[in-house]
Scaffold this active site. Structure first.
Site, PDB file in Angstrom:
ATOM      1  N   GLU A 268      40.715  40.226  52.350  1.00 27.80           N
ATOM      2  CA  GLU A 268      39.599  39.306  52.089  1.00 27.80           C
ATOM      3  C   GLU A 268      39.580  39.075  50.595  1.00 27.80           C
ATOM      4  OE1 GLU A 268      37.965  37.877  54.324  1.00 27.80           O
ATOM      5  OE2 GLU A 268      38.518  39.075  56.052  1.00 27.80           O
ATOM      6  N   CYS A 307      31.748  36.271  47.205  1.00 30.48           N
ATOM      7  CA  CYS A 307      33.033  35.614  47.485  1.00 30.48           C
ATOM      8  C   CYS A 307      32.817  34.304  48.224  1.00 30.48           C
ATOM      9  CB  CYS A 307      33.908  36.534  48.311  1.00 30.48           C
ATOM     10  SG  CYS A 307      33.067  37.120  49.792  1.00 30.48           S
TER      11      CYS A 307
HETATM   12  P1  NAP Z   1      39.428  43.791  42.315  1.00 30.08           P
HETATM   13  O1  NAP Z   1      39.501  44.048  40.867  1.00 30.08           O
HETATM   14  O2  NAP Z   1      40.549  43.086  42.969  1.00 30.08           O
HETATM   15  O3  NAP Z   1      39.215  45.238  42.987  1.00 30.08           O
HETATM   16  C1  NAP Z   1      38.996  45.375  44.368  1.00 30.08           C
HETATM   17  C2  NAP Z   1      39.281  46.801  44.793  1.00 30.08           C
HETATM   18  O4  NAP Z   1      40.676  47.065  44.671  1.00 30.08           O
HETATM   19  C3  NAP Z   1      38.580  47.872  43.947  1.00 30.08           C
HETATM   20  O5  NAP Z   1      38.137  48.903  44.805  1.00 30.08           O
HETATM   21  C4  NAP Z   1      39.683  48.352  43.036  1.00 30.08           C
HETATM   22  O6  NAP Z   1      39.476  49.659  42.562  1.00 30.08           O
HETATM   23  C5  NAP Z   1      40.854  48.294  43.991  1.00 30.08           C
HETATM   24  N1  NAP Z   1      42.165  48.298  43.358  1.00 30.08           N
HETATM   25  C6  NAP Z   1      42.499  47.930  42.095  1.00 30.08           C
HETATM   26  N2  NAP Z   1      43.821  48.069  41.909  1.00 30.08           N
HETATM   27  C7  NAP Z   1      44.333  48.529  43.070  1.00 30.08           C
HETATM   28  C8  NAP Z   1      45.638  48.890  43.491  1.00 30.08           C
HETATM   29  N3  NAP Z   1      46.690  48.779  42.689  1.00 30.08           N
HETATM   30  N4  NAP Z   1      45.805  49.342  44.749  1.00 30.08           N
HETATM   31  C9  NAP Z   1      44.768  49.451  45.587  1.00 30.08           C
HETATM   32  N5  NAP Z   1      43.494  49.123  45.236  1.00 30.08           N
HETATM   33  C10 NAP Z   1      43.290  48.668  43.994  1.00 30.08           C
HETATM   34  O7  NAP Z   1      38.117  42.968  42.704  1.00 30.08           O
HETATM   35  P2  NAP Z   1      36.634  43.150  42.163  1.00 30.08           P
HETATM   36  O8  NAP Z   1      36.615  42.735  40.730  1.00 30.08           O
HETATM   37  O9  NAP Z   1      36.088  44.485  42.520  1.00 30.08           O
HETATM   38  O10 NAP Z   1      35.829  42.103  43.068  1.00 30.08           O
HETATM   39  C11 NAP Z   1      35.679  40.743  42.765  1.00 30.08           C
HETATM   40  C12 NAP Z   1      36.595  39.875  43.596  1.00 30.08           C
HETATM   41  O11 NAP Z   1      36.497  40.203  44.973  1.00 30.08           O
HETATM   42  C13 NAP Z   1      36.248  38.407  43.509  1.00 30.08           C
HETATM   43  O12 NAP Z   1      37.426  37.682  43.271  1.00 30.08           O
HETATM   44  C14 NAP Z   1      35.680  38.074  44.873  1.00 30.08           C
HETATM   45  O13 NAP Z   1      35.875  36.738  45.281  1.00 30.08           O
HETATM   46  C15 NAP Z   1      36.389  39.013  45.751  1.00 30.08           C
HETATM   47  N6  NAP Z   1      35.597  39.281  46.955  1.00 30.08           N
HETATM   48  C16 NAP Z   1      36.035  38.813  48.166  1.00 30.08           C
HETATM   49  C17 NAP Z   1      35.278  39.054  49.313  1.00 30.08           C
HETATM   50  C18 NAP Z   1      35.713  38.565  50.674  1.00 30.08           C
HETATM   51  O14 NAP Z   1      35.159  39.039  51.661  1.00 30.08           O
HETATM   52  N7  NAP Z   1      36.653  37.673  50.776  1.00 30.08           N
HETATM   53  C19 NAP Z   1      34.098  39.777  49.227  1.00 30.08           C
HETATM   54  C20 NAP Z   1      33.690  40.242  47.991  1.00 30.08           C
HETATM   55  C21 NAP Z   1      34.454  39.983  46.863  1.00 30.08           C
HETATM   56  P3  NAP Z   1      38.859  49.928  41.085  1.00 30.08           P
HETATM   57  O15 NAP Z   1      37.517  49.315  41.078  1.00 30.08           O
HETATM   58  O16 NAP Z   1      38.823  51.402  40.996  1.00 30.08           O
HETATM   59  O17 NAP Z   1      39.800  49.274  40.135  1.00 30.08           O
END
Ligand code: NAP
Length: 535
Positions: A268, A307
């Site tokens: 997602e 999102c």
């Molecule tokens: P993110 O930086 O991509 O991080 C998401 C998750 O991935 C965090 O738990 C992060 O952990 C983890 N992560 C980071 N590097 C990783 C790796 N190499 N392997 C596995 N996991 C890893 O996103 P965010 O800044 O938290 O969230 C914002 C984004 O999420 C926005 O772009 C938004 O559109 C999207 N979003 C989408 C939805 C949907 O349902 N489609 C819902 C909500 C948000 P750490 O925090 O420890 O780095």
């Protein structure tokens, strides 16, 4: 949950432990800071350094999985109801943490916290209808050959691995429980990895559920801090449900072990969602007013950090001026500041790095669009702009949506949207599709034929489409709100995932098997399986 909250590193700053292998475990360093985005204070720290994730996953798989799968669907649905009751009893605590660590107003926290409890209750209810079965069936036995006794039946067997749930920062509560509800109902133990920035709420909620003794050992684990080598230890039967940015999602999908073992992955990701005002809508009409209200609501809800939020506002070219004026009037009434003040309708974004990212995003969009509304002399109420992660609501407009790229590509994850004029319906649909796959779109019109045409035209590039005529203008649940009964996810840029959708969501956690055998054998199998479509 005394074990985690007592461990202070500084006044008011907790060290978040992880619940792995059936016990609370601390990382081998103080770890990354979690901030109060209103004040800039550190409220907690989280580290996963040195934690044995291979052993933790094995415990979930070998202890939690068998314990859960001893139970029927109805029994597991009962557990979801108990989790919901446990969480509901501490609702005020969750709102407090959401304010302190996410900068949430009460309305924002309600989407996350009440959304979690509602989703758990929903799956408790519909899961109960699956009764005492231990597997699913898809349809009825069918004849496969000349001999009518040779038949086939598709069944779903719960996976015998662990469900790794990786969540984004913006929904620490809902992200955790919307995934956990479906996984636990399926009989697959949950290994949750919240985003570090807002992990406090997720960790406290898991603590409350563990303390309540609701779940069997190993059914629920949480990893606070960086994922480290988590994905290296996945194996056959495990799945990953990821929510976050498209870049991180791509990294998960391309991870060497995930690819080598063909681990099932649901992504997602982010999305350039559109709201579309129909060509029939005149300024002042009911559909025009409902549209404007929804755009304003989506821009400020969770400070634009959803999102599903509306990023592109598609309006007939002749109405662009009126739409800008009406949306700007709505935004002028928004009070930005400390969410502890009841006058405040929009809090900060999650931390200073996110504020910088939003500001940079606006700068980028401004190379192709004009700012048509942002407050003059922006000053948040009861807060210091130098220390808090505040961003003003910002509306932009392009003159010609077809000849610009950035508004269709750059997700500015904050209170920011761009008005895009269109010439005719085909132009509007083409512009909406320029998001290259989105989670959701909404269309506002009194013309039912146009709404149906829009639904069909946008269907291939969207996961969810809201078709709003004035008869449901006040009663719909909102462009950005994900409902447990409806599918969540979108193609292409949005990640290509599917979550929720009622019992449909269970299939991600089951192996679908084509059983072939004699009619009596398949009838015996069918009798042991529940049909999720018979809700
Ligand atoms: P993110 O930086 O991509 O991080 C998401 C998750 O991935 C965090 O738990 C992060 O952990 C983890 N992560 C980071 N590097 C990783 C790796 N190499 N392997 C596995 N996991 C890893 O996103 P965010 O800044 O938290 O969230 C914002 C984004 O999420 C926005 O772009 C938004 O559109 C999207 N979003 C989408 C939805 C949907 O349902 N489609 C819902 C909500 C948000 P750490 O925090 O420890 O780095």
């Amino acid at each position: 949950m005394a074990t985690t909250v007592e461990n202070q590193v500084a006044a008011g700053a907790k060290v978040l432990q992880s619940y792995l292998g059936g016990k609370w475990q601390a990382g081998a360093e103080q770890g990354a800071p979690l901030m109060n985005p209103t004040t800039g204070d550190i409220v907690a720290r989280a580290s996963s350094k040195g934690l044995d994730l291979r052993a933790a996953l094995a415990y979930s798989r070998n202890v939690g999985g068998p314990e859960l799968r001893k139970l029927s669907y109805a029994q597991r649905a009962g557990l979801l109801g108990k989790i919901a009751d446990t969480l509901a009893a501490r609702r005020d605590d969750w709102f407090e943490i959401a304010r302190k660590n996410s900068g949430n107003t009460k309305a924002d926290a309600a989407i996350d916290v009440d959304g979690s409890i509602g989703t758990l209750k929903y799956f408790a209810k519909i899961g109960g209808k699956l009764g005492e079965a231990h597997m699913l069936r898809d349809g009825s036995p069918m004849r496969l050959a000349k001999d009518p006794n040779f038949q086939g039946l598709h069944v779903g067997v719960p996976l015998d691995g662990v469900a790794v749930h990786i969540n984004a920062f913006n929904f620490p509560a809902w992200g955790l429980w919307e995934k956990a509800a479906v996984s636990l109902l399926a009989g697959v133990p949950v290994f949750s990895k919240p985003a570090t920035a807002t992990a406090w709420l997720a960790q406290e909620m898991v603590g409350a559920v563990i303390d309540a003794g609701v779940l069997p050992a190993g059914a629920l684990s949480i990893l606070c801090g960086s994922p480290n080598d988590l994905l290296d230890h996945l194996q056959l039967g495990d799945v990953v449900a990821f929510t976050g940015s498209a870049d991180t999602g791509e990294g998960v999908r391309q991870h060497a072990n995930v690819r080598r073992q063909n681990i099932r992955v649901n992504i997602e990701a982010d999305s350039l969602n559109a709201a579309l005002l129909g060509p029939d809508a005149q300024p002042g009409s009911a559909e025009f007013n409902f549209f404007v209200r929804e755009v304003v609501r989506e821009m400020i809800s969770k400070t634009g950090q959803k999102c599903t939020a509306i990023r592109r506002v598609l309006v007939p070219a002749g109405q662009a001026e009126a739409a800008v004026e009406a949306i700007a009037a709505g935004l002028r009434a928004i009070v930005v500041g400390d969410p502890a003040n009841a006058m405040v309708s929009m809090g900060p974004v999650v931390h200073m790095a996110q504020r910088k990212s939003v500001e940079e995003g606006i700068t980028k969009l401004r190379t192709q669009a004009d700012v048509v509304y942002t407050p003059e002399n922006f000053a948040p109420l009861d807060a210091d702009l130098a220390r808090g992660a505040f961003v003003p609501p910002t509306l932009l407009r392009v003159r010609d949506g077809a000849n610009v790229e950035l508004i269709h590509e750059v997700e500015v994850f904050g209170p920011v949207a761009t008005v895009v004029p269109y010439r005719d319906p085909q132009d509007a649909f083409a512009l909406a599709r320029r998001g290259r796959g989105s989670l959701t779109a909404s269309v506002f019109s009194s013309d039912i034929a146009f709404l149906a045409e829009a639904g069909a035209a946008l269907g291939t590039t969207h996961g969810r489409i809201m078709l709003i005529d004035p008869s449901i203008g006040d009663s719909h649940t909102g462009h950005g709100i994900v409902l447990p009964s409806c599918m969540h996810g979108g193609p292409g840029h949005a990640g290509g995932g599917e979550e929720l959708g009622g019992l449909h969501g269970l299939w991600f956690y089951h192996q679908r098997v084509a059983m072939q055998g004699a009619g009596t054998t398949l009838s015996e199998l069918a009798g042991r399986a529940a049909d999720p479509r018979a809700e």
